[in-house]
Write an enzyme that holds these catalytic residues in place. Structure first.
Site, PDB file in Angstrom:
ATOM      1  N   GLU A 280       0.823  -1.198   0.000  1.00 46.83           N
ATOM      2  CA  GLU A 280       0.000   0.000   0.000  1.00 46.83           C
ATOM      3  C   GLU A 280       0.862   1.255   0.000  1.00 46.83           C
ATOM      4  OE1 GLU A 280      -4.024  -0.467   1.831  1.00 46.83           O
ATOM      5  OE2 GLU A 280      -3.259   1.070   3.179  1.00 46.83           O
ATOM      6  N   GLU A 283       1.983   1.719  -3.380  1.00 48.06           N
ATOM      7  CA  GLU A 283       0.842   2.150  -4.194  1.00 48.06           C
ATOM      8  C   GLU A 283       0.618   3.653  -4.017  1.00 48.06           C
ATOM      9  OE1 GLU A 283      -2.823   0.241  -3.073  1.00 48.06           O
ATOM     10  OE2 GLU A 283      -3.901   0.931  -4.867  1.00 48.06           O
ATOM     11  N   CYS A 300      -8.244  -2.209   4.588  1.00 48.04           N
ATOM     12  CA  CYS A 300      -8.056  -3.342   5.510  1.00 48.04           C
ATOM     13  C   CYS A 300      -9.355  -3.803   6.150  1.00 48.04           C
ATOM     14  CB  CYS A 300      -7.135  -2.950   6.662  1.00 48.04           C
ATOM     15  SG  CYS A 300      -5.550  -2.364   6.122  1.00 48.04           S
ATOM     16  N   SER A 320      -7.481   1.634  -2.006  1.00 44.88           N
ATOM     17  CA  SER A 320      -6.294   0.853  -2.328  1.00 44.88           C
ATOM     18  C   SER A 320      -6.749  -0.489  -2.883  1.00 44.88           C
ATOM     19  CB  SER A 320      -5.475   0.631  -1.056  1.00 44.88           C
ATOM     20  OG  SER A 320      -4.579  -0.428  -1.251  1.00 44.88           O
ATOM     21  N   LYS A 359     -15.212  -9.907   8.909  1.00 42.16           N
ATOM     22  CA  LYS A 359     -14.188 -10.748   8.286  1.00 42.16           C
ATOM     23  C   LYS A 359     -14.773 -12.072   7.810  1.00 42.16           C
ATOM     24  CE  LYS A 359     -10.359  -8.311   8.565  1.00 42.16           C
ATOM     25  NZ  LYS A 359      -9.671  -7.912   7.323  1.00 42.16           N
ATOM     26  N   GLU A 362     -16.065 -11.256   4.484  1.00 41.23           N
ATOM     27  CA  GLU A 362     -14.947 -11.002   3.569  1.00 41.23           C
ATOM     28  C   GLU A 362     -14.333 -12.318   3.075  1.00 41.23           C
ATOM     29  OE1 GLU A 362     -11.225  -9.581   5.268  1.00 41.23           O
ATOM     30  OE2 GLU A 362     -11.004  -8.159   3.631  1.00 41.23           O
ATOM     31  N   GLU A 367     -14.345 -13.418  -4.951  1.00 36.03           N
ATOM     32  CA  GLU A 367     -13.080 -13.032  -5.602  1.00 36.03           C
ATOM     33  C   GLU A 367     -11.864 -13.325  -4.719  1.00 36.03           C
ATOM     34  OE1 GLU A 367     -15.427 -10.972  -4.556  1.00 36.03           O
ATOM     35  OE2 GLU A 367     -14.607  -9.127  -3.712  1.00 36.03           O
ATOM     36  N   CYS A 503      -9.886  -1.901  15.193  1.00 35.64           N
ATOM     37  CA  CYS A 503     -10.161  -3.326  15.433  1.00 35.64           C
ATOM     38  C   CYS A 503     -10.238  -3.677  16.918  1.00 35.64           C
ATOM     39  CB  CYS A 503      -9.099  -4.180  14.769  1.00 35.64           C
ATOM     40  SG  CYS A 503      -8.903  -3.793  13.025  1.00 35.64           S
TER      41      CYS A 503
END
Lengths: 573, 165
Positions: A280, A283, A300, A320, A359, A362, A367, A503
């Site tokens: 990142e 990036e 994230c 990102s 999560k 996710e 994908e 988190c």
């Protein structure tokens, strides 16, 4: 302004104007029981448990919504007060299933605790019960309306803190239900799976989807090579499941406990947090250099990702393309690690221990299978892990500390601070500064991006260019920042975490998670960072080896294939 | 005016445009939710999901809240009403003077229950609590017409009259 004098239980109390009777009593050390009350979030006087006697008032008053006044005389412990509180609780319980022994919140339930504290020894009112069916449609959360006491804590968090409004009170009277509009399944609406509702629910009306059975099953399967990764924020909260203080850094005992459970390798998501910084960070520098889409926004937090997909799809190019550390870990475990260890990718099973309910969703995104298999097989929350350890009879606090396995268990202080709001930004700044200037950072701590303030800004001078950074946590604050970007604010880099505090305040964390607990866990995160030998991601030797032996370079072909992803616009309704 | 629903039960464009017109002056004003819902229902006849979505987006109110309001107030309905709207007063006076028997009669004769609509779409039935005409109880209204001291034979006659129209 002058303070207000009142009497509570024959004690003279002096408080600021605007204080409620409940707050005044608490300041004076007098406990008034509450149920629907959530400080600063849900103060609606709905449950009538916090009733007190106010001299001169016709009826008992709900102390959470009654402001103090000069000369007020309050009694919190009269026969009438105790009887009426008890009766109100008995009425609430009359429409609550008596399933405590088998309930997922048993021994961690406010209703259960209150029933005990108020001395309820029998079910006085038995009658018609609410008959709504549980909703299992979400990948992350289970709604069980039968157990709902309609306190509105979940809806106020969803509406006022996260500003998602996935659920709200629907219908009327006895048929009232907290649900999405049209009573649609939670898995099919714009719920982002953050689980803040589950954190504040006093009962088990909303709770995480329990996937411990799937993990027990693979742990018992000798053909499976089961590896586990632990998120940064879990090490400062897992102790709470065993009576330890919030913020107690339990990294070593967490590793030992997971090994005892039977995992073949115990790895650390902090490793891929360091890797995220490499990808990142580069990036960001590339986008600045080549005139790419700015500001760059972190990716994230899966609750945040689903939020922007539903509510700001036009801003997706700002994100990102980096997968979250959890997903990077899964992709590497099933490519790099299996290659090194000589294991068939079909035989490895990746479990994550996350402070997060989102999560779970996710990991199931279609994908997220760039290794050729689903990158992460099962996600457990901190709470689910705590339950497994208890079930296994592992005495957590008696364990001797152990070390993570190499190579995916090696990490830095920069990786661990991902667990707190501002951490990704700080870790990125530590690395970006050194990569751009070629100099060693004089001071590693970026205090401007730490703490619980909703939106934090910082500007850093990188070789003459000023980098404007902003950090937001909680989706309401994220929304404010997005609106600022739309209004033309010039930022380069934005960190957004879905949950208040980041988190450490995630929806999968031990209950209670409130402001005080968040502060303690946050302190634990920075203690853990201080305790690390290496505190900058680009200095992680295992990450350096990964690039040398496998990935090539940051943003290279293999990185793009395994570590980066894309997003999809979703409907708001 | 044409029917509000297409054959696959979606609101016709004509009605969707009407809803847009109603919302226009209240764009971005969440405080006018009930008023806008009221106007939309009076033109469309009911508040299906697509109307509620339009109202939510137009006024800037979360859909959960719009549905919360629609499902809270009994005057809002999410299903189409019949051509003729029957209400039976079930307030105390009307009730003791035979409202219950009238409700049963509509169930038996027309398979029409409170909150429901007949299969042919001709009649829908709702119960109300006292319309202030206790002396005429039991009271039945059909559309804007009030019928007092209704009994079995009288109700049959009233229904027959509207069926002929």
């Amino acid at each position: 302004m002058s303070s207000i004098n009142l009497t509570i239980d024959n004690m003279q109390v002096q408080v600021e104007p605007g204080t409620t009777v409940l707050q005044a009593a608490r300041q004076a050390g007098i406990k008034i029981p509450t149920l629907c009350y959530l400080e600063e979030i849900n103060e609606i006087g709905a449950c009538r448990i916090c009733l007190v006697e106010v001299q001169g008032a016709r009826t008992l008053q709900a102390s959470c919504v009654t402001p103090v006044s000069e000369g007020m005389v309050v009694r919190t412990n009269t026969t009438q007060v105790r009887q009426v509180r008890k009766m109100n609780l008995e009425l609430i319980m009359s429409n609550h299933p008596q399933e405590c022994l088998t309930c997922p919140r048993s021994t961690n339930c406010e209703l259960q605790q209150l029933a005990s504290e108020l001395g309820i020894t029998e079910i006085k009112f038995a009658g018609e019960m609410s008959s709504y069916e549980p909703d299992y449609s979400s990948a992350s959360l289970v709604r069980d309306p039968r157990k709902c006491i309609l306190c509105r804590r979940c809806t106020s968090v969803c509406e006022n803190v996260q500003k998602v409004n996935a659920i709200g009170p629907q219908e009327r009277g006895f048929n009232t239900i907290v649900a999405p509009a049209f009573l649609e399944p939670l898995g099919e609406v714009s719920c982002v799976n953050c689980g803040q509702c589950a954190l504040v629910c006093p009962t088990a009306a909303i709770h995480e989807k329990d996937q411990t059975a799937e993990v027990w099953k693979v742990l018992a399967d000798p053909k499976k090579h089961v590896v586990v990764q632990t998120a940064p924020a879990v090490r400062v909260s897992i102790g709470e499941m065993f009576g330890l203080q919030p913020g107690s850094v339990e990294t070593g005992r967490l590793v030992a406990a997971l090994r005892k459970l039977g995992f073949d390798r115990v790895f650390d998501t902090d490793f891929t947090a360091d890797l995220t910084i490499m990808e990142e960070g580069n990036e960001l520098l590339q986008r600045i250099k080549e005139g790419g889409k700015l500001p760059l926004v972190t990716s994230c937090s899966p609750g945040w990702i689903k939020y922007i997909e539903h509510f700001y799809p036009e801003m997706l190019p700002h994100l990102s393309t980096c997968k979250s550390p959890q997903q990077m870990f899964g992709a590497l475990a099933k490519s790099y690690y299996v290659e090194q260890a000589g294991i068939d990718a079909a035989d490895i099973f990746v479990v994550s221990i996350m402070p997060c309910t989102a999560k779970k969703f996710e990991a199931g995104r279609h994908e997220m299978a760039d290794s050729g298999h689903q990158d992460v097989d099962v996600v457990l929350t901190t709470r689910e892990l705590g339950k497994m350890l208890r079930e296994a009879g592992i005495e957590f606090s008696a364990l001797a500390e152990e070390e993570y396995d190499a190579p995916l268990g090696m990490s830095t202080g920069a990786g661990v601070i991902f667990g707190s709001t501002g951490g990704v930004m700080e870790a990125a700044l530590r690395t970006a500064y050194e990569l751009v200037t070629g100099e060693t950072l004089p001071a590693l701590d970026f205090h401007a991006v730490r703490g619980l303030e909703g939106v934090k800004e910082a500007s850093v001078n990188l070789n003459g260019t000023t980098l404007n950074a902003v950090v937001a946590h909680g989706l309401g604050n994220a929304m404010d920042v997005l609106e600022r970007v739309k209004a033309g604010h010039q930022y380069h880099f934005i960190e957004i975490m879905c949950c208040p505090g980041g988190c450490i305040g995630g929806g999968g964390q031990p209950i209670p998670t409130n402001r005080e607990v968040r502060e303690k866990r946050m302190a634990g995160i920075y203690n853990a960072d201080q305790g690390m030998v290496i505190r900058k991601s680009h200095e992680n030797p295992a990450v350096q080896a990964l690039y040398k032996d496998f990935l090539g370079e940051p943003l290279g072909h293999k990185s793009h294939q395994l570590l980066h992803t894309h997003y999809m616009p979703r409907n708001r309704h | 005016m044409a029917e509000a629903l297409t054959c696959d039960n979606r609101l016709t464009q004509e009605y969707l445009d009407i809803v847009d017109e109603i919302i226009k002056p209240y764009r971005g004003q969440p405080g006018n939710l009930i008023q806008v819902l009221h106007k939309a229902q009076s033109r469309v006849g009911f508040l299906p999901r697509e109307v509620q979505v339009k109202v939510a987006d137009g006024l800037g109110v979360p859909l959960t809240k719009v549905y919360g309001v629609v499902s809270f107030y009994s005057l809002f309905n999410t299903l189409p009403k019949g051509k003729h709207k029957i209400t039976i007063c079930a307030g105390t006076a009307c009730y003791v003077r035979g409202a219950k028997q009238l409700i049963n009669q509509l169930k038996e004769d027309m398979d029409l229950e409170p909150g429901g609509t007949t299969e042919d779409g001709m009649f829908s039935l709702d119960l109300v609590r006292c319309i202030g005409a206790c002396g005429l109880g039991p009271v039945v209204t059909v559309d804007d017409e009030v019928h007092g001291k209704v009994h079995r034979e009288k109700l049959t006659k009233i229904m027959a009259k509207y069926k002929e129209e």
